[in-house]
Motif scaffolding. Structure first.
Motif, PDB file in Angstrom:
ATOM      1  N   LEU A 627      48.678  30.790  36.110  1.00 10.23           N
ATOM      2  CA  LEU A 627      47.486  30.093  35.635  1.00 10.23           C
ATOM      3  C   LEU A 627      47.375  28.713  36.285  1.00 10.23           C
ATOM      4  O   LEU A 627      46.279  28.296  36.676  1.00 10.23           O
ATOM      5  CB  LEU A 627      47.530  29.972  34.111  1.00 10.23           C
ATOM      6  CG  LEU A 627      46.326  29.291  33.458  1.00 10.23           C
ATOM      7  CD1 LEU A 627      45.032  30.040  33.784  1.00 10.23           C
ATOM      8  CD2 LEU A 627      46.516  29.208  31.946  1.00 10.23           C
ATOM      9  N   ALA A 672      41.701  32.281  32.767  1.00 15.26           N
ATOM     10  CA  ALA A 672      42.938  32.652  32.090  1.00 15.26           C
ATOM     11  C   ALA A 672      43.038  34.167  31.913  1.00 15.26           C
ATOM     12  O   ALA A 672      44.109  34.761  32.116  1.00 15.26           O
ATOM     13  CB  ALA A 672      43.023  31.951  30.739  1.00 15.26           C
ATOM     14  N   VAL A 675      43.835  35.781  35.189  1.00 18.21           N
ATOM     15  CA  VAL A 675      45.253  35.628  35.493  1.00 18.21           C
ATOM     16  C   VAL A 675      46.083  36.616  34.688  1.00 18.21           C
ATOM     17  O   VAL A 675      47.033  37.235  35.205  1.00 18.21           O
ATOM     18  CB  VAL A 675      45.701  34.176  35.211  1.00 18.21           C
ATOM     19  CG1 VAL A 675      47.219  34.059  35.232  1.00 18.21           C
ATOM     20  CG2 VAL A 675      45.084  33.227  36.224  1.00 18.21           C
TER      21      VAL A 675
END
Length: 963
Positions: A627, A672, A675
């Motif tokens: 991230l 996020a 990821v």
């Protein structure tokens, strides 16, 4: 009786009064009863004219001789009494002789009836050759079936009695004879009347017989023969119908469990399964499919499908008026069963052919399958539609209905339709064991036919061709010379040769006609047709019933002659394949494509389950690292650097808060989740790669990659997780309270590592811009390019500017750009203003990062000032607080994503993988594309050849048992 000269005495009459009769007196012959005199000579003393000395026959129908005169009075009455006694004996003898005449007539009539029966019996076909058609268990019915119940299904005694002689009429005839004899004994008038009428009736019958000509006799005999044939044909049909009903009852009871043995597949079903396997088999060893089947070919609209429907006893095919309806080959397996049903090979639905709605649904389904098999831009398809039809009394065989041969491609057809139909027809007919059922339309000119030339090319000697002339009713009506039909069915009009020639009628052309009505119409037509009456057609050459019997007989004969040869060919092919496998893959099992797919499927599912074994710490560390790699550029370039250019801490914090809020609302949650999903994929791929070992087969690599990509494509993260994650991240970034010194030190370390990484990247960019320094030039024997030389001079000039003003802003003013350009021009370097600004950006970035690192080191001891909120402090470390907030947000986000992964997404991924594997497993083309290699193809061929050989051996065994 013979009468000769008067000097001779009748020896036959004298013998009647021999000694053994017990009469010793002499009785004159003239005293005999008139019945005796009717067959006796005239008395012996009468003189015979010379011209009548020759012997002649006198029957009982001849005129009686004149009564002789009475004896003279002197002779006495004794001689008369002796004559009376002899007359009574004579009468008894005549009565006995009439008995022998009646018995002789009965014996002669019986012999004539037996001879006529034998002649009629010779006209019937020999059914002993067809005993093999009836399964073995039929002969065992007497032991296992209640015959009393079956007897109720037999014809009634009244119908059987009709075939026997009428005993009442025979009794009446004997009573009449008895009364006649009794009447003649009482007197002579009745016999005289009979004698008087007998010559007249004899003469009349002789004249009528002489008037009848030979032609009339021939016509009468032909009509009698036709009536006899039709009578026995109706009797046979009635018996076949009764036999069909009995078979239906037997088969139904067999289905209910009369036979306690295991129900085996029928012979024709075993054979059809072999053909279905061969239709999908593509051999690399030239083991061609030479098993027999009946190939139905003909011109378009010649009646191919109608003939096939008559054989199948149901109107099962789509119908059209002059248009092409058969667009792909249709393999029809005909067999016997208790119910008249049809079923597709790949479907479990049964269509009841006795119901019109099921027939309509079956025709619609066949039409849909045909249209589905035809590719875009084509008119016909080589793909075979497999259909089975069962019913009582259906002849067992396998037929393939092919698209009709056309001479011209019409509008709406593909340009290559004609050639495609020819290639499909040739592909089926070139099988040396295929029986060609050539259909010719009898209602059109024979010269317009195309199919006869095609059949002649494929079977020039006619050893496996059966010719069928359809629409004979229209042909007889339209043709001026019916002898032309005779020439066709005798094989004299076409150059094509055939095993047999048949003429059939398949209805009046109405699509609503039933099979029974078509049969009745066909029978009535041939019964009244002059073609059969005049001998142009033979009885065994007409009707679809005789055609189906002949085709079935020829089919099974061809099967018996060729099936063992085909089995030997596949046995040799199997040996070759097994030898290749042993030499190339001695330690591997023979797994075909489906078995390999199942093995790969289990491995993939095991790898997905392994994801649940990943520790939370490992998940969070990977997620946090990935991230930060994804968002670090945005944080440094768009948040930290712009905020650091401000003059005071208040402006810095305000800028940071605004930009963090915007980032959280728009980009951060989405980044996020990306990821997290990428991390899940990478871990999944890592486990799949690490799973490889000694037992791992690289033949699955392509399949695993496809499953992974398709699963990722189908996976969608829960949208509600994004909303909750946004709230969590927003709350984490708003918190500025560092509770202890370790957290402060961790933030300092995080900031230092980040700035060091950025500074290193910037140094690398500058190095690429200006080229190698003097050390690298001397060590590596390299030099700068012209552009690198200009950038190096520009860099040196900008470094002087930064040394003069270390607090310079991030942007270079225009006058400063002009000054730098003029200074470079003074040293002979021509430079563009854009190049100066581009170089300044990298130089200032390096200068800023170096200052930030110095400030970061100073803030290591700034936790005390932070606790006092930097009030009256010599050091402000707001940038450290920013990096602590970022770091904390990363940790909280990683923890949240880890929970989401382990609790939901891993299971959802496993579900997606299972769905993808199921979809791939149902798609045979997909498996062929993903699991490839010689090893796979060899295993596939081995499996097919073994299956074909086993099916053939089972079929051959059942065939021998049925014999």
């Amino acid at each position: 009786m013979l009468r000769v000269g008067g000097k001779m005495t009748c020896m036959a009459c004298r013998n009647l009064v021999s000694n053994n009769m017990g009469v010793k007196v002499r009785i004159p012959l003239q005293k005999l009863h008139p019945l005796s005199r009717a067959i006796h000579h005239r008395y012996s003393n009468q003189q015979v004219p010379p011209h009548r000395t020759a012997a002649r026959h006198i029957s009982t129908m001849s005129r009686l001789p004149m009564r002789p005169p009475k004896p003279p009075p002197g002779s006495g009455g004794r001689g008369h009494q002796q004559q009376r006694n002899f007359w009574m004996l004579r009468l008894a003898a005549r009565i006995l002789r009439l008995r022998y005449i009646v018995l002789g007539s009965a014996v002669g009539g019986g012999y004539t009836a037996k001879k006529t029966y034998e002649e009629w019996k010779d006209l019937l076909p020999d059914f002993s050759e067809y005993n093999w058609v009836i399964p073995d268990y039929i002969w065992e019915l007497s032991e296992q079936i209640d015959l009393e119940k079956l007897a109720k299904a037999l014809p009634e005694m009244e119908e059987i009695a009709k075939l026997l002689p009428d005993m009442n009429k025979i009794g009446e005839n004997f009573a009449f004879l008895k009364s006649l004899l009794s009447t003649e004994t009482a007197g002579e008038p009745a016999l005289k009347a009979a004698d008087a009428s007998a010559p007249a009736s004899t003469e009349a019958s002789d004249k009528q017989y002489k008037k009848s000509s030979d032609k009339e006799k021939l016509d009468q005999l032909q009509e009698e023969l036709l009536r006899t044939q039709m009578k026995y044909q109706r009797m046979l049909e009635r018996l076949e119908k009764e036999n069909k009903e009995l078979r239906k009852v037997v088969l139904q009871k067999d289905d209910k469990g009369i036979h306690q043995r295991k129900i085996k597949k029928s012979l024709i079903d075993l054979y059809s399964e072999v053909l279905d396997i061969l239709s999908d088999y593509d051999s690399n060893y030239n083991t061609q499919d030479h098993l027999p089947r009946v190939v139905v070919v003909g011109d378009q609209s010649a009646g191919k499908t109608s003939v096939l429907e008559m054989i199948a006893q149901a109107r099962i095919f789509p119908r059209g008026s002059g248009e092409m309806m058969t667009r792909s080959p249709v393999k029809v397996t005909l067999s016997e069963g208790p119910h008249h049903v049809a079923m597709f090979k790949d479907s479990g639905r049964e269509f009841d052919l006795g119901k019109e709605e099921d027939l309509a649904a079956l025709r619609h389904e066949i039409e849909l399958r045909m249209r589905k098999s035809v590719k875009e831009g084509q008119t016909v398809s080589p793909e075979t539609i497999s259909l089975s039809v069962k019913g009582p009394g259906i002849q067992r065989m396998v037929l393939v209905d092919l698209p009709g041969v056309i001479s011209t491609v019409t509008s709406g057809m593909a340009p290559d339709t004609k050639e495609t139909i020819f290639s499909i027809s040739k592909a089926y007919m070139q099988n040396p064991n295929a029986i060609i059922l050539c259909i010719q339309d009898g209602s059109v000119d024979a010269e317009r036919s195309i199919v006869t030339d095609l059949v002649s090319q494929m079977d020039p000697h006619g050893k496996r061709t059966i010719f069928v002339l359809t629409k004979v009713d229209l042909a007889e009506k339209n043709l001026a010379s019916p002898s032309r039909i005779q020439q066709i069915v005798e094989g004299k009009l076409f150059p094509m040769k055939a095993l047999g020639y048949f003429a059939v009628v398949t209805g009046k052309g109405s699509t609503s006609e039933s099979i029974d009505s078509i049969k009745d119409y066909e029978e009535d037509f041939f019964q009244n047709s002059r073609l059969l009456r005049d001998g142009m057609l033979k009885a065994h050459q007409v009707t679809t019933k005789n055609l189906s019997l002949a085709v079935s007989d020829c089919f099974w004969k061809m099967v018996r002659e060729s099936v063992e040869q085909q089995a030997d060919a596949f046995k040799a092919s199997r040996f070759n394949l097994e030898t290749e496998w042993k030499n190339n893959y001695p330690r591997l099992r023979e797994l075909d494509r489906n078995e390999l797919y199942e093995k790969a499927k289990n491995e993939i599912l095991d790898e997905v389950i392994s994801l649940s074994q990943v520790t939370p710490k490992h998940w969070e560390a990977i997620l946090q690292k990935k991230l930060w790699e994804r968002v670090s550029t945005h944080v440094i370039e768009n948040i930290y650097l712009p905020a650091a250019q401000t003059m005071n801490s208040g402006t810095f914090n305000t800028t940071v808060d605004i930009k963090l809020k915007q980032w959280t609302d728009k980009q951060l949650p989405h980044k996020a989740l990306e990821v997290a999903w990428e991390t899940l994929q990478e871990e999944f791929a890592r486990f799949m790669a690490e799973y490889k070992g000694k037992d791992q087969d690289d033949i699955f690599d392509k399949l695993k990659e496809a499953v992974k990509d398709e699963s990722i494509k189908r996976h969608k993260w829960n949208e509600r997780a994004m909303d909750s994650l946004r709230v969590i991240q927003h709350n984490a970034l708003e918190d500025r309270s560092i509770t202890d010194k370790p957290q402060w030190d961790a933030a300092i370390q995080f900031m230092d590592e980040t700035l060091q990484s950025r500074l290193k990247d910037t140094e690398s960019v500058i190095q690429d811009m200006v080229g190698p320094d003097w050390k690298q030039r001397w060590m590596n024997w390299s030099s700068r390019t012209a552009d690198q030389h200009i950038r190096n001079e520009t860099k040196n000039e900008l470094e002087r500017l930064l040394k003069l003003n270390e607090e310079h802003t991030a942007y270079l003013a225009n006058d400063e750009v002009t000054t730098v350009r003029k200074n470079l021009e003074g040293r002979g370097v021509q430079v563009d203003p854009v190049l100066i600004k581009d170089t300044w950006h990298q130089m200032y970035r390096r200068h800023f990062l170096q200052k930030a690192l110095i400030h970061c080191n100073l803030c290591k001891k700034g936790f005390y000032y932070y606790q006092r909120h930097f009030v009256d402090a010599e050091l402000e470390c707001n940038d450290v607080v920013l990096f602590w907030r970022i770091q904390r947000m990363l940790m909280i986000t990683a923890n949240t994503l880890r929970q989401q992964l382990t609790n939901n997404e891993v299971r959802r991924l496993e579900k997606n993988v299972k769905e993808v594997l199921e979809d791939f497993g149902e798609d045979s083309e997909k498996k062929k594309h993903l699991i490839i290699g010689r090893r796979v193809q060899l295993a596939e061929d081995l499996k097919k050849v073994r299956e074909i050989q086993e099916k053939l051996e089972a079929f051959i065994e059942a065939l021998h048992k049925e014999k």
